[in-house]
Write a protein that holds these residues in place. Structure first.
Motif, PDB file in Angstrom:
ATOM      1  N   ALA A  78       0.825  -1.212   0.000  1.00 46.37           N
ATOM      2  CA  ALA A  78       0.000   0.000   0.000  1.00 46.37           C
ATOM      3  C   ALA A  78       0.860   1.263   0.000  1.00 46.37           C
ATOM      4  O   ALA A  78       1.855   1.356   0.721  1.00 46.37           O
ATOM      5  CB  ALA A  78      -0.925  -0.003   1.209  1.00 46.37           C
ATOM      6  N   ARG A  79       0.477   2.193  -0.822  1.00 44.08           N
ATOM      7  CA  ARG A  79       1.132   3.494  -0.917  1.00 44.08           C
ATOM      8  C   ARG A  79       0.051   4.546  -1.128  1.00 44.08           C
ATOM      9  O   ARG A  79      -1.026   4.248  -1.626  1.00 44.08           O
ATOM     10  CB  ARG A  79       2.101   3.575  -2.114  1.00 44.08           C
ATOM     11  N   GLY A  80       0.359   5.757  -0.802  1.00 40.15           N
ATOM     12  CA  GLY A  80      -0.580   6.842  -1.053  1.00 40.15           C
ATOM     13  C   GLY A  80      -0.687   7.136  -2.539  1.00 40.15           C
ATOM     14  O   GLY A  80       0.213   6.819  -3.322  1.00 40.15           O
ATOM     15  N   ALA A  81      -1.793   7.709  -2.914  1.00 44.58           N
ATOM     16  CA  ALA A  81      -2.012   8.065  -4.317  1.00 44.58           C
ATOM     17  C   ALA A  81      -1.039   9.161  -4.747  1.00 44.58           C
ATOM     18  O   ALA A  81      -0.661  10.025  -3.949  1.00 44.58           O
ATOM     19  CB  ALA A  81      -3.443   8.531  -4.512  1.00 44.58           C
ATOM     20  N   VAL A  82      -0.629   9.120  -5.988  1.00 42.22           N
ATOM     21  CA  VAL A  82       0.244  10.142  -6.556  1.00 42.22           C
ATOM     22  C   VAL A  82      -0.643  11.178  -7.240  1.00 42.22           C
ATOM     23  O   VAL A  82      -1.423  10.836  -8.134  1.00 42.22           O
ATOM     24  CB  VAL A  82       1.243   9.534  -7.570  1.00 42.22           C
TER      25      VAL A  82
END
Length: 112
Positions: A78-82
């Motif tokens: 999981a990563r934050g949206a770009v």
């Protein structure tokens, strides 16, 4: 340290069908196209192939926990949206068969 993905805009944008044809030899090719008629359907086309992982299950033994397994595997990536990119930036693409609904819900059998 988490690094942002490398993003490069292709100009001019490639034709989605031509891009799909270039990947025909790769396994698990998926082409989701809603950009063909942006006034009616949508703005984006998504093309993916040769996934890092493939999830398959069949029958009742898969049960509703099959989706939980997919969620757990995705959570570690999981990563934050770009900002500035389309809304679907990572995740799972594929299909779930219609009959799998019987695994998720207890519905009466149809008469006919």
């Amino acid at each position: 340290m988490i690094s942002l993905p490398l993003v490069e805009e292709l100009r001019p944008a490639p034709d989605p069908l031509e891009a799909c044809e270039r990947l025909l030899g790769l396994p698990h090719l998926i082409f989701l196209d809603s950009a063909a008629d942006p006034e009616r359907l949508g703005r984006y086309s998504y093309l993916t192939a040769a996934p890092a992982e493939v999830f398959q299950s069949k029958g009742v033994q898969a049960g509703p926990h099959a989706l939980e397994l997919v969620r757990q595997r995705l959570a570690r990536h999981a990563r934050g949206a770009v900002a500035g990119l389309p809304p679907f930036q990572a995740g799972v693409a594929g299909y779930i068969g219609y009959d799998w609904g019987a695994v998720l819900e207890r519905l009466p059998s149809p008469r006919y």
